[in-house]
Design a protein around this motif. Structure first.
Motif, mmCIF file in Angstrom:
data_model
loop_
_atom_site.group_PDB
_atom_site.id
_atom_site.type_symbol
_atom_site.label_atom_id
_atom_site.label_comp_id
_atom_site.label_asym_id
_atom_site.label_seq_id
_atom_site.Cartn_x
_atom_site.Cartn_y
_atom_site.Cartn_z
ATOM 1 N N MET A 1 0.603 -1.394 0.273
ATOM 2 C CA MET A 1 0.008 0.303 -0.207
ATOM 3 C C MET A 1 0.838 1.165 -0.043
ATOM 4 N N GLU A 2 1.775 1.100 0.766
ATOM 5 C CA GLU A 2 2.941 2.543 1.039
ATOM 6 C C GLU A 2 2.900 3.090 -0.355
ATOM 7 N N GLU A 3 3.438 1.463 -1.375
ATOM 8 C CA GLU A 3 3.870 1.682 -2.940
ATOM 9 C C GLU A 3 2.992 2.426 -3.275
ATOM 10 N N LEU A 4 1.767 2.070 -2.849
ATOM 11 C CA LEU A 4 0.352 3.010 -3.689
ATOM 12 C C LEU A 4 0.859 4.039 -3.383
ATOM 13 N N ILE A 5 0.565 4.122 -2.201
ATOM 14 C CA ILE A 5 0.411 5.882 -1.733
ATOM 15 C C ILE A 5 1.760 6.511 -1.050
ATOM 16 N N PRO A 6 2.337 7.212 -1.841
ATOM 17 C CA PRO A 6 3.632 7.183 -1.024
ATOM 18 C C PRO A 6 3.974 8.114 -0.030
ATOM 19 N N GLY A 7 2.512 9.506 -0.217
ATOM 20 C CA GLY A 7 2.604 9.707 1.128
ATOM 21 C C GLY A 7 2.821 9.197 3.024
ATOM 22 N N MET A 8 2.150 8.124 2.666
ATOM 23 C CA MET A 8 2.161 7.280 3.649
ATOM 24 C C MET A 8 3.360 6.870 4.537
ATOM 25 N N LYS A 9 4.064 7.433 3.947
ATOM 26 C CA LYS A 9 6.024 7.153 4.813
ATOM 27 C C LYS A 9 6.106 8.778 4.775
ATOM 28 N N ASP A 10 5.729 9.475 4.512
ATOM 29 C CA ASP A 10 6.690 10.811 4.912
ATOM 30 C C ASP A 10 5.936 12.206 5.688
ATOM 31 N N GLY A 11 4.339 11.237 6.143
ATOM 32 C CA GLY A 11 3.944 11.991 7.290
ATOM 33 C C GLY A 11 2.802 12.855 6.316
ATOM 34 N N THR A 12 2.550 13.014 4.814
ATOM 35 C CA THR A 12 1.939 13.355 4.401
ATOM 36 C C THR A 12 -0.031 12.159 5.014
#
Length: 429
Positions: free
Chosen positions: A13-24
């Motif tokens: 899921m993080e690959e699909l939604i990069p914002g999950m990894k940077d605090g967005t």
């Protein structure tokens, strides 16, 4: 839905939604959460999830989630709005949750839309996603599943969502971040935009409506990617702080600083606070979520409760990256017995005692508090003395104390601990 474990599922899921990894992405809603494994994994990644599931006599999934120390609450998407403000969550998730999203005019999906922030993500895994490869195991036909997927995609398009990413069994849609799509919709298209007859944040015994809530153009930092990233957003006064009486940037900053001092004082009176002995915490009548913010570095999470009869400030709690719910403390709270380690209240009885008897609120507190759990009550001397007398009858051990300002005679603290008592018959068996 996690054949290789929830960790690998969230990695995809993080690959699909990069914002999950940077605090967005910070706040998430999991509908039909099961035992909240998804929310539990996200908590370790800096994303706090409110896991929602109906009461189940056979499995008691929410109770199991809370026993694991994961934020969860009893609830169901049915006829009433969910008890959360509009534009609250950065992401919503459904993994084989079996909610009929396109039935009843799409009302359930529109309720998710109401609580999802502009630019927020709606994640669906399971039927009808990847129907081309999965339909054999769903006791259906490929034609039926294709029709379901096309109907869902068509409804989302009309609601100003775009397919953001898709891979294998996971599909991600993103809600429109600006008002351009809404302005281009024809007035006759379904679903219609909601009118102004019901406040978007009104969510206590308010019927769901088959309409979409258009983002307020006056808020420029409300959307996902517009709000400061986590953890910066915790201490930045949100735009919506000015939407209720007395709310302001200055009041927010003062409240934030004040609660740091208060919590430091609390820890001298309840040494377990801040240790692994206290995990599930509830602030029974918060304003800005300052109590929870002051505890953010401790190994716990806080359910922030805003009174359904008080200032409607729950939107600010979510804007700063925390979670919470509305509740009327003259009624039961939507959780199982013995699910919280610590309850905190600040002037609750002074504010609500004219509406219901204090003893019934205390009995509800006793129901949801675990044996050996703690209560921190900040109240007037009158209510501190009254509660102490009643608490003795509930077999709580209590002692009074001064607030961090010992000269303040208008407020006192009552620190209680629920005993782990047994009846004499049970103890002898």
């Amino acid at each position: 839905m996690f054949p290789n474990g929830v960790g690998e599922y969230v990695d995809h899921m993080e690959e699909l939604i990069p914002g999950m990894k940077d605090g967005t992405v910070r706040t998430a809603l999991d509908t039909g959460c099961g035992v909240a494994s998804w929310g539990g994994d996200l908590l370790d990644r800096g994303i706090i999830t409110l896991s929602l599931a109906p009461r189940d006599n056979h499995e008691a999934q929410v109770q199991f989630a809370l026993e694991r120390g994961i934020p969860a609450i009893l609830g169901i998407i049915s006829t009433q709005r969910l008890p959360y403000p509009s534009n609250a969550f950065d992401m919503a998730h459904c993994s084989r949750c079996l909610i009929p999203w396109t039935e009843f005019g799409g009302a359930y999906l529109m309720e998710i839309d109401r609580v999802l922030r502009p630019g927020g993500f709606w994640v669906l895994s399971g039927p009808p996603v990847n129907y081309e490869n999965r339909w054999h195991g769903w006791n259906t036909t490929i034609e039926e599943q294709k029709a379901d997927y096309d109907a869902l995609q068509g409804l989302l398009n009309k609601m100003c969502y775009k397919l953001y990413n898709k891979k294998d069994d996971i599909a991600v849609w993103q809600k429109s971040l600006d008002s351009g799509c809404y302005a281009s919709r024809e007035k006759t298209v379904y679903p219609p935009e909601c009118d102004d007859s019901i406040e978007p944040d009104a969510a206590w015994y308010v019927p769901m409506r088959s309409c979409i809530v258009k983002p307020n153009p006056n808020f420029k930092q409300l959307g996902v990617g517009q709000t400061p990233k986590w953890p910066q957003r915790l201490k930045v006064a949100p735009e919506r702080v000015r939407t209720f009486s007395g709310g302001s940037d200055g009041a927010f900053k003062k409240d934030t600083t004040q609660w740091v001092t208060r919590v430091n004082h609390y820890k001298t009176m309840v040494p377990d606070l801040g240790t692994d002995k206290i995990r599930n915490v509830m602030d029974m009548n918060t304003l800005y979520g300052g109590f929870a913010a002051a505890l953010i570095d401790d190994p716990l999470w806080v359910m922030n409760v805003v009174s359904s009869y008080g200032l409607n400030s729950l939107n600010v709690v979510y804007d700063r990256g925390l979670i919470g719910t509305y509740n009327d403390w003259c009624e039961a709270f939507s959780t199982y017995p013995r699910t919280y380690d610590l309850l905190h209240l600040d002037g609750l009885f002074s504010a609500e005692s004219h509406r219901c008897e204090m003893k019934y609120v205390l009995l509800e507190m006793d129901r949801i508090l675990r044996p050996t759990g703690h209560v921190i009550m900040r109240e007037s001397p009158h209510f501190v003395n009254s509660v102490k007398n009643l608490a003795t009858g509930m077999r709580w051990n209590c002692h009074q104390g001064d607030t961090e300002d010992a000269k303040n005679g208008d407020e006192k603290l009552l620190i209680c601990q629920k005993t782990d008592w047994r009846s004499s018959k049970a103890a002898s068996e």
